[in-house]
Motif scaffolding. Structure first.
Motif, PDB file in Angstrom:
ATOM      1  N   PHE A 231      16.864 -31.407 -43.055  1.00  0.00           N
ATOM      2  CA  PHE A 231      17.031 -29.959 -43.150  1.00  0.00           C
ATOM      3  C   PHE A 231      16.997 -29.309 -41.770  1.00  0.00           C
ATOM      4  CE2 PHE A 231      15.393 -25.616 -44.317  1.00  0.00           C
ATOM      5  CZ  PHE A 231      16.558 -25.200 -44.927  1.00  0.00           C
ATOM      6  N   ALA A 232      16.288 -29.906 -40.828  1.00  0.00           N
ATOM      7  CA  ALA A 232      16.301 -29.398 -39.456  1.00  0.00           C
ATOM      8  C   ALA A 232      17.711 -29.478 -38.880  1.00  0.00           C
ATOM      9  CB  ALA A 232      15.329 -30.192 -38.588  1.00  0.00           C
ATOM     10  N   ALA A 233      18.404 -30.587 -39.180  1.00  0.00           N
ATOM     11  CA  ALA A 233      19.793 -30.724 -38.729  1.00  0.00           C
ATOM     12  C   ALA A 233      20.679 -29.679 -39.392  1.00  0.00           C
ATOM     13  CB  ALA A 233      20.301 -32.132 -39.040  1.00  0.00           C
ATOM     14  N   PHE A 234      20.513 -29.485 -40.690  1.00  0.00           N
ATOM     15  CA  PHE A 234      21.285 -28.502 -41.447  1.00  0.00           C
ATOM     16  C   PHE A 234      21.051 -27.091 -40.920  1.00  0.00           C
ATOM     17  CE2 PHE A 234      21.741 -25.751 -45.258  1.00  0.00           C
ATOM     18  CZ  PHE A 234      23.027 -26.089 -45.658  1.00  0.00           C
ATOM     19  N   SER A 235      19.782 -26.739 -40.684  1.00  0.00           N
ATOM     20  CA  SER A 235      19.435 -25.401 -40.190  1.00  0.00           C
ATOM     21  C   SER A 235      19.933 -25.185 -38.768  1.00  0.00           C
ATOM     22  CB  SER A 235      17.916 -25.194 -40.248  1.00  0.00           C
ATOM     23  OG  SER A 235      17.451 -25.277 -41.567  1.00  0.00           O
ATOM     24  N   ALA A 236      19.849 -26.220 -37.945  1.00  0.00           N
ATOM     25  CA  ALA A 236      20.341 -26.107 -36.575  1.00  0.00           C
ATOM     26  C   ALA A 236      21.834 -25.806 -36.566  1.00  0.00           C
ATOM     27  CB  ALA A 236      20.057 -27.404 -35.807  1.00  0.00           C
ATOM     28  N   VAL A 299      29.616 -36.242 -38.042  1.00  0.00           N
ATOM     29  CA  VAL A 299      30.613 -36.936 -37.229  1.00  0.00           C
ATOM     30  C   VAL A 299      31.962 -36.224 -37.320  1.00  0.00           C
ATOM     31  CG1 VAL A 299      31.945 -39.071 -37.012  1.00  0.00           C
ATOM     32  CG2 VAL A 299      29.466 -39.171 -37.324  1.00  0.00           C
ATOM     33  N   LEU A 300      32.315 -35.766 -38.513  1.00  0.00           N
ATOM     34  CA  LEU A 300      33.570 -35.016 -38.682  1.00  0.00           C
ATOM     35  C   LEU A 300      33.545 -33.718 -37.876  1.00  0.00           C
ATOM     36  CD1 LEU A 300      34.193 -35.499 -42.508  1.00  0.00           C
ATOM     37  CD2 LEU A 300      35.670 -36.316 -40.652  1.00  0.00           C
ATOM     38  N   TRP A 372      27.756 -25.935 -27.922  1.00  0.00           N
ATOM     39  CA  TRP A 372      27.929 -26.379 -29.302  1.00  0.00           C
ATOM     40  C   TRP A 372      27.871 -27.900 -29.450  1.00  0.00           C
ATOM     41  CZ3 TRP A 372      27.209 -25.003 -33.934  1.00  0.00           C
ATOM     42  CH2 TRP A 372      27.922 -25.523 -35.011  1.00  0.00           C
ATOM     43  N   THR A 373      28.458 -28.630 -28.539  1.00  0.00           N
ATOM     44  CA  THR A 373      28.427 -30.088 -28.621  1.00  0.00           C
ATOM     45  C   THR A 373      26.995 -30.608 -28.565  1.00  0.00           C
ATOM     46  OG1 THR A 373      30.601 -30.247 -27.574  1.00  0.00           O
ATOM     47  CG2 THR A 373      29.249 -32.224 -27.575  1.00  0.00           C
ATOM     48  N   GLY A 374      26.174 -29.982 -27.738  1.00  0.00           N
ATOM     49  CA  GLY A 374      24.765 -30.367 -27.660  1.00  0.00           C
ATOM     50  C   GLY A 374      24.034 -30.123 -28.966  1.00  0.00           C
ATOM     51  N   VAL A 375      24.355 -29.012 -29.641  1.00  0.00           N
ATOM     52  CA  VAL A 375      23.741 -28.718 -30.940  1.00  0.00           C
ATOM     53  C   VAL A 375      24.102 -29.795 -31.952  1.00  0.00           C
ATOM     54  CG1 VAL A 375      23.705 -27.117 -32.891  1.00  0.00           C
ATOM     55  CG2 VAL A 375      23.617 -26.228 -30.558  1.00  0.00           C
ATOM     56  N   CYS A 379      21.820 -32.525 -33.997  1.00  0.00           N
ATOM     57  CA  CYS A 379      21.846 -32.634 -35.459  1.00  0.00           C
ATOM     58  C   CYS A 379      21.996 -34.096 -35.889  1.00  0.00           C
ATOM     59  CB  CYS A 379      22.989 -31.805 -36.033  1.00  0.00           C
ATOM     60  SG  CYS A 379      22.767 -30.028 -35.907  1.00  0.00           S
ATOM     61  N   CYS A 380      22.862 -34.829 -35.216  1.00  0.00           N
ATOM     62  CA  CYS A 380      23.047 -36.254 -35.522  1.00  0.00           C
ATOM     63  C   CYS A 380      21.752 -37.025 -35.271  1.00  0.00           C
ATOM     64  CB  CYS A 380      24.178 -36.835 -34.686  1.00  0.00           C
ATOM     65  SG  CYS A 380      25.827 -36.258 -35.137  1.00  0.00           S
ATOM     66  N   GLY A 381      21.080 -36.698 -34.178  1.00  0.00           N
ATOM     67  CA  GLY A 381      19.815 -37.361 -33.872  1.00  0.00           C
ATOM     68  C   GLY A 381      18.760 -37.102 -34.930  1.00  0.00           C
ATOM     69  N   LEU A 382      18.692 -35.866 -35.434  1.00  0.00           N
ATOM     70  CA  LEU A 382      17.726 -35.520 -36.477  1.00  0.00           C
ATOM     71  C   LEU A 382      18.026 -36.260 -37.773  1.00  0.00           C
ATOM     72  CD1 LEU A 382      17.501 -31.687 -35.761  1.00  0.00           C
ATOM     73  CD2 LEU A 382      15.604 -33.319 -35.583  1.00  0.00           C
ATOM     74  N   ALA A 383      19.303 -36.366 -38.138  1.00  0.00           N
ATOM     75  CA  ALA A 383      19.678 -37.093 -39.350  1.00  0.00           C
ATOM     76  C   ALA A 383      19.315 -38.571 -39.230  1.00  0.00           C
ATOM     77  CB  ALA A 383      21.167 -36.926 -39.627  1.00  0.00           C
TER      78      ALA A 383
END
Length: 403
Positions: A231-236, A299-300, A372-375, A379-383
Motif C-alpha cells: 500500500f505504501a507503493a500504491f499511495s506513493a 513495470v508497465l 517521477w522515475t525515482g518515485v 514503488c517497485c522497491g516497496l513491492a
C-alpha cells in the motif's frame, strides 16, 4: 434503537444483498473522502494562495488522521454496539466534509483534512461487522464485495472529484460528499441489525490489547506488513501522479488525473473474484497473485511513461494487484479470534495505513528531488519488500497454516 430490530446473532449467515450494498456504499464514501484532495491540488493552491506541493500534503494529513482513528476509535467497535458506533462516526465524517467545504483559510482546510481521515474509519468497522454476520463459507465473498465498494471509492474518487472540481469547484465536491454521507447513514441505520458488543473490557485495556494481538498472531503481522509495504507503493504512486500529469500539460486541469480513475475502477472489479479465490485457494496464494500483478503494473508504468494508453493499462494492472492482495489479507485476519475481529482489523489497518502515509510523504520528497522515475523505482522497491516479508514469514509458519 428500536427493540424490533433483529440482532446480529439472529441474522448471522443471512446477510442480505441490500445490507451488503449499503455497507459497500458506506465503505466507498468513507474511503473516497481520503482521496478527493489528490486531484484538487491546483484548485486548492489557487484558492488559498499556496504552492501546489503544499496542498498535496492534505492527503498525507488525511491518512495520518486515519491512523489515529484506527488506534483510538476502531477498538470501540468491540466494546459498544457496532451499528451505533459506525453511524456516529459516519455522521461526524459528514460534518468534517462540510467543514472542508466551508474552510476560509488553508490551516482550516488542513484541520478538516485531518478530521476527515480520523472519522473515515467507518470502513474499518463495517468490514469486521459484515465478516461476523456472513456465514464462514461466504466470508471471503462478502469481504470481496465490501472491498469492491471501498476500493472503487478510492479509485473513482479521483474521477468524480476531478469532474466536480472543474465544473462546480472544490467546495462543491466536499459539500456533495457530506450530503451523500448523511443519506447513507440513514439507510444504514434502517437496514442493518443491532450488532452487540463482543467484550466488556475497559477502553484503556482495549488499547493495550491492540499490541497484545499484534504480538500473539503471526498471521496478523504477516498480513499487516506485507500489506503496508504494497500500500505504501500504491499511495506513493497516487500521491504524485497528479503532479506528474499536470507538470507535463498544466492546461489539462483536475479532470485529467481523475479520468485515470476509470482505469482504477476497472481494476476494482477484481475484488469479488479475489474473495472467491481466497475462499477456494487460500489467502496466501491469492496474495502472491496480487503481488505479481502489482509488480507487473509498476513495470508497465515505468516502461510506457510517454504513452497515456500504457499508463492506463499499468494503472489497471497495479490496482488489480493491490486489491487482490488486500482482500486476501483481510480474509486471512478475519479467520482469527472472532471476538476481537474489529480490533484485529484495527491493528492491520494501523500498520497498513501507516505504510500508506509514509509512502505518500516519501513520494512527495522524491518527486521534488529526483522526479517521477525515482518515485516509480521506489514503488517497485516497496513491492519487492512486501514479497520478501511474505517469504520470510511463511518460512516461520507451521505446516498446518493456511495455504
Amino acid at each position: 434503537m428500536p427493540d424490533a430490530q433483529p440482532s446480529a446473532e439472529n441474522v448471522q449467515g443471512t446477510l442480505t444483498k441490500s445490507q451488503v450494498l449499503v455497507m459497500a456504499v458506506l465503505c466507498a464514501l468513507s474511503a473516497a473522502s481520503l482521496y478527493y484532495s489528490q486531484v484538487m491540488v491546483e484548485a486548492l493552491a489557487h484558492s488559498f494562495g499556496v504552492a501546489s506541493s503544499a496542498t498535496a500534503w492534505q492527503s498525507g494529513l488525511s491518512q495520518a488522521g486515519y491512523v489515529l482513528g484506527l488506534i483510538f476509535l476502531v477498538p470501540l467497535g468491540d466494546r459498544f454496539e457496532k451499528r451505533r458506533v459506525i453511524a456516529t462516526l459516519a455522521l461526524l465524517s459528514g460534518c468534517a466534509l462540510l467543514l472542508a467545504a466551508l474552510a476560509t483559510s488553508f490551516p482550516v482546510a488542513l484541520l478538516a483534512a485531518a478530521l476527515i481521515g480520523l472519522f473515515a474509519t467507518t470502513a474499518s468497522l463495517s468490514i469486521p461487522m459484515a465478516a461476523s454476520l456472513a456465514a464462514p463459507t461466504r466470508r471471503g465473498r462478502v469481504i470481496g464485495q465490501l472491498m469492491l465498494g471501498l476500493l472503487s471509492g478510492i479509485v473513482l474518487s479521483r474521477l468524480i472529484a476531478g469532474i466536480v472540481t472543474e465544473t462546480l469547484g472544490w467546495r462543491a465536491m466536499y459539500g456533495l460528499a457530506g450530503v451523500c454521507q448523511f443519506l447513507t447513514v440513514f439507510l444504514f441505520v434502517r437496514l442493518m441489525p443491532v450488532a452487540a458488543a463482543t467484550t466488556k473490557e475497559r477502553y484503556d485495556r482495549l488499547l493495550v490489547s491492540l499490541y497484545a494481538l499484534y504480538r500473539s498472531e503471526l498471521e496478523l503481522r504477516t498480513a499487516a506488513w506485507r500489506g503496508a509495504l504494497l500500500f505504501a507503493a500504491f499511495s506513493a504512486f497516487w500521491a504524485t501522479f497528479s503532479l506528474h500529469i499536470l507538470a507535463g500539460t498544466p492546461s489539462w486541469g483536475a479532470i485529467t488525473p481523475g479520468l485515470f480513475g476509470i482505469a482504477g475502477g476497472i481494476g476494482a472489479l477484481v475484488a469479488p473474484v479475489a474473495g472467491r479465490l481466497a475462499d477456494e485457494r487460500g489467502p496466501h496464494t491469492t496474495f502472491l497473485y496480487g503481488l505479481y500483478c502489482s509488480l507487473a503494473g509498476l513495470v508497465l508504468l515505468l516502461s510506457f511513461d510517454a504513452s497515456l494508453a500504457g499508463q492506463a493499462v499499468g494503472i489497471v494492472v497495479l490496482d488489480v494487484g493491490v486489491q487482490m492482495a488486500m482482500v486476501s489479507n483481510q480474509t486471512l485476519i478475519y479467520a482469527l479470534q472472532p471476538a476481537a475481529r474489529t480490533r484485529i482489523n484495527g491493528v492491520y489497518m494501523i500498520v497498513y495505513f501507516a505504510g500508506g502515509t509514509l509512502g505518500a510523504g516519501a513520494a512527495l520528497i522524491l518527486w521534488q528531488r529526483i522526479g517521477w522515475t525515482g518515485v516509480l523505482a521506489a514503488c517497485c522497491g516497496l513491492a519487492l519488500a512486501s514479497g520478501l516479508v511474505h517469504w520470510l514469514t511463511r518460512k516461520r509458519q507451521p505446516q498446518h497454516a493456511l495455504p
